[in-house]
Design a protein around this motif. Structure first.
Motif, PDB file in Angstrom:
ATOM      1  N   UNK A  38       0.898  -1.882  -0.547  1.00 52.19           N
ATOM      2  CA  UNK A  38       0.014   0.083  -0.175  1.00 52.19           C
ATOM      3  C   UNK A  38       0.784   0.953   0.227  1.00 52.19           C
ATOM      4  N   UNK A  39       2.150   1.169   0.574  1.00 49.61           N
ATOM      5  CA  UNK A  39       2.881   2.361   0.636  1.00 49.61           C
ATOM      6  C   UNK A  39       3.521   2.806  -0.689  1.00 49.61           C
ATOM      7  N   UNK A  40       3.643   1.539  -0.947  1.00 46.99           N
ATOM      8  CA  UNK A  40       4.726   1.854  -2.977  1.00 46.99           C
ATOM      9  C   UNK A  40       3.493   2.105  -3.276  1.00 46.99           C
ATOM     10  N   UNK A  41       1.965   1.599  -3.420  1.00 49.66           N
ATOM     11  CA  UNK A  41       1.388   1.931  -4.540  1.00 49.66           C
ATOM     12  C   UNK A  41       1.001   3.933  -4.165  1.00 49.66           C
ATOM     13  N   UNK A  42       1.023   3.952  -2.671  1.00 46.48           N
ATOM     14  CA  UNK A  42       1.170   5.760  -2.450  1.00 46.48           C
ATOM     15  C   UNK A  42       2.262   6.315  -2.651  1.00 46.48           C
ATOM     16  N   UNK A  43       3.500   5.919  -3.027  1.00 42.34           N
ATOM     17  CA  UNK A  43       4.588   6.229  -3.699  1.00 42.34           C
ATOM     18  C   UNK A  43       4.724   6.468  -4.570  1.00 42.34           C
ATOM     19  N   UNK A  44       4.170   5.863  -6.028  1.00 37.31           N
ATOM     20  CA  UNK A  44       3.671   5.478  -7.096  1.00 37.31           C
ATOM     21  C   UNK A  44       2.402   6.831  -7.651  1.00 37.31           C
ATOM     22  N   UNK A  45       1.393   6.813  -6.909  1.00 36.98           N
ATOM     23  CA  UNK A  45       0.381   7.634  -7.246  1.00 36.98           C
ATOM     24  C   UNK A  45       1.286   8.762  -6.660  1.00 36.98           C
ATOM     25  N   UNK A  46       1.865   9.293  -6.089  1.00 37.13           N
ATOM     26  CA  UNK A  46       2.746  10.607  -5.313  1.00 37.13           C
ATOM     27  C   UNK A  46       3.430  11.227  -6.671  1.00 37.13           C
ATOM     28  N   UNK A  47       4.098  10.029  -7.536  1.00 35.18           N
ATOM     29  CA  UNK A  47       5.165  10.394  -8.379  1.00 35.18           C
ATOM     30  C   UNK A  47       4.611  11.931  -8.901  1.00 35.18           C
ATOM     31  N   UNK A  48       5.583  12.709  -9.328  1.00 32.23           N
ATOM     32  CA  UNK A  48       4.659  13.899 -10.191  1.00 32.23           C
ATOM     33  C   UNK A  48       4.672  13.642 -11.522  1.00 32.23           C
ATOM     34  N   UNK A  49       4.238  12.229 -11.924  1.00 31.33           N
ATOM     35  CA  UNK A  49       4.521  11.788 -13.414  1.00 31.33           C
ATOM     36  C   UNK A  49       3.519  10.391 -12.839  1.00 31.33           C
ATOM     37  N   UNK A  50       3.422  10.092 -14.108  1.00 30.52           N
ATOM     38  CA  UNK A  50       2.486   8.902 -14.676  1.00 30.52           C
ATOM     39  C   UNK A  50       3.052   7.630 -14.950  1.00 30.52           C
ATOM     40  N   UNK A  51       3.044   6.735 -14.173  1.00 34.12           N
ATOM     41  CA  UNK A  51       3.726   5.719 -15.127  1.00 34.12           C
ATOM     42  C   UNK A  51       3.093   4.466 -15.718  1.00 34.12           C
ATOM     43  N   UNK A  52       3.432   3.603 -16.013  1.00 35.37           N
ATOM     44  CA  UNK A  52       2.508   2.704 -17.106  1.00 35.37           C
ATOM     45  C   UNK A  52       2.044   1.660 -15.796  1.00 35.37           C
ATOM     46  N   UNK A  53       2.608   1.494 -14.635  1.00 39.84           N
ATOM     47  CA  UNK A  53       2.895   0.611 -14.107  1.00 39.84           C
ATOM     48  C   UNK A  53       1.285   0.466 -13.569  1.00 39.84           C
ATOM     49  N   UNK A  54       0.714   1.795 -12.802  1.00 42.72           N
ATOM     50  CA  UNK A  54       0.005   2.187 -11.665  1.00 42.72           C
ATOM     51  C   UNK A  54      -0.341   1.281 -11.610  1.00 42.72           C
ATOM     52  N   UNK A  55      -1.510   0.799 -12.407  1.00 43.21           N
ATOM     53  CA  UNK A  55      -2.318   0.113 -12.779  1.00 43.21           C
ATOM     54  C   UNK A  55      -2.393  -1.402 -12.270  1.00 43.21           C
ATOM     55  N   UNK A  56      -0.991  -1.707 -12.484  1.00 40.62           N
ATOM     56  CA  UNK A  56      -0.832  -2.807 -12.825  1.00 40.62           C
ATOM     57  C   UNK A  56      -0.972  -3.381 -10.851  1.00 40.62           C
ATOM     58  N   UNK A  57       0.027  -1.722 -10.908  1.00 42.04           N
ATOM     59  CA  UNK A  57       0.237  -2.270  -8.825  1.00 42.04           C
ATOM     60  C   UNK A  57      -1.358  -2.268  -7.809  1.00 42.04           C
ATOM     61  N   UNK A  58      -2.185  -1.403  -8.906  1.00 36.20           N
ATOM     62  CA  UNK A  58      -3.161  -1.412  -8.022  1.00 36.20           C
ATOM     63  C   UNK A  58      -4.429  -2.512  -7.991  1.00 36.20           C
ATOM     64  N   UNK A  59      -3.948  -3.286  -9.313  1.00 32.41           N
ATOM     65  CA  UNK A  59      -4.807  -4.174  -9.843  1.00 32.41           C
ATOM     66  C   UNK A  59      -4.104  -5.303  -8.738  1.00 32.41           C
TER      67      UNK A  59
END
Length: 106
Positions: A58-79
């Motif tokens: 969950x902490x890693x997901x929060x870090x990813x969505x807090x990035x100043x840009x969007x990475x394509x793997x965000x959806x995979x982490x959420x899934x």
């Protein structure tokens, strides 16, 4: 030829943001392919399996969505996070049942 931009605080901020995004992207890919070396690693037939707690994921997901840009793997982490939460809820339900349903346990 490489274009050199003058050193500035803005350039350094951009470089740092890209570096962090690339690291998150790499970790995310390793998590979803289940081949990652972590401090808590177990070797299974030569492959390394990630062992993160739900809180760490969950902490890693929060870090990813807090990035100043969007990475394509965000959806995979959420899934992955959603699957883990769903599995946890189903496991807790099965443990709390007086007579567990064999289909629920599988």
């Amino acid at each position: 030829a490489d274009k050199k931009y003058p050193e500035s605080e803005l350039l350094q901020t951009l470089v740092n943001a890209v570096t962090e995004a690339e690291k998150c992207s790499s970790v995310a890919n390793q998590l979803v392919t289940k081949k990652v070396r972590t401090r808590n690693r177990q070797s299974i037939e030569g492959k390394y399996v990630a062992k993160l707690t739900l809180e760490e994921l969950n902490g890693f997901y929060e870090q990813v969505i807090g990035l100043p840009c969007v990475i394509t793997e965000t959806k995979l982490i959420k899934e992955l996070l959603d699957k883990v939460v769903e599995f946890r809820e189903e496991a807790l339900d099965a443990l709390e049942a007086e007579t567990p349903d064999s289909e629920q346990v599988e």
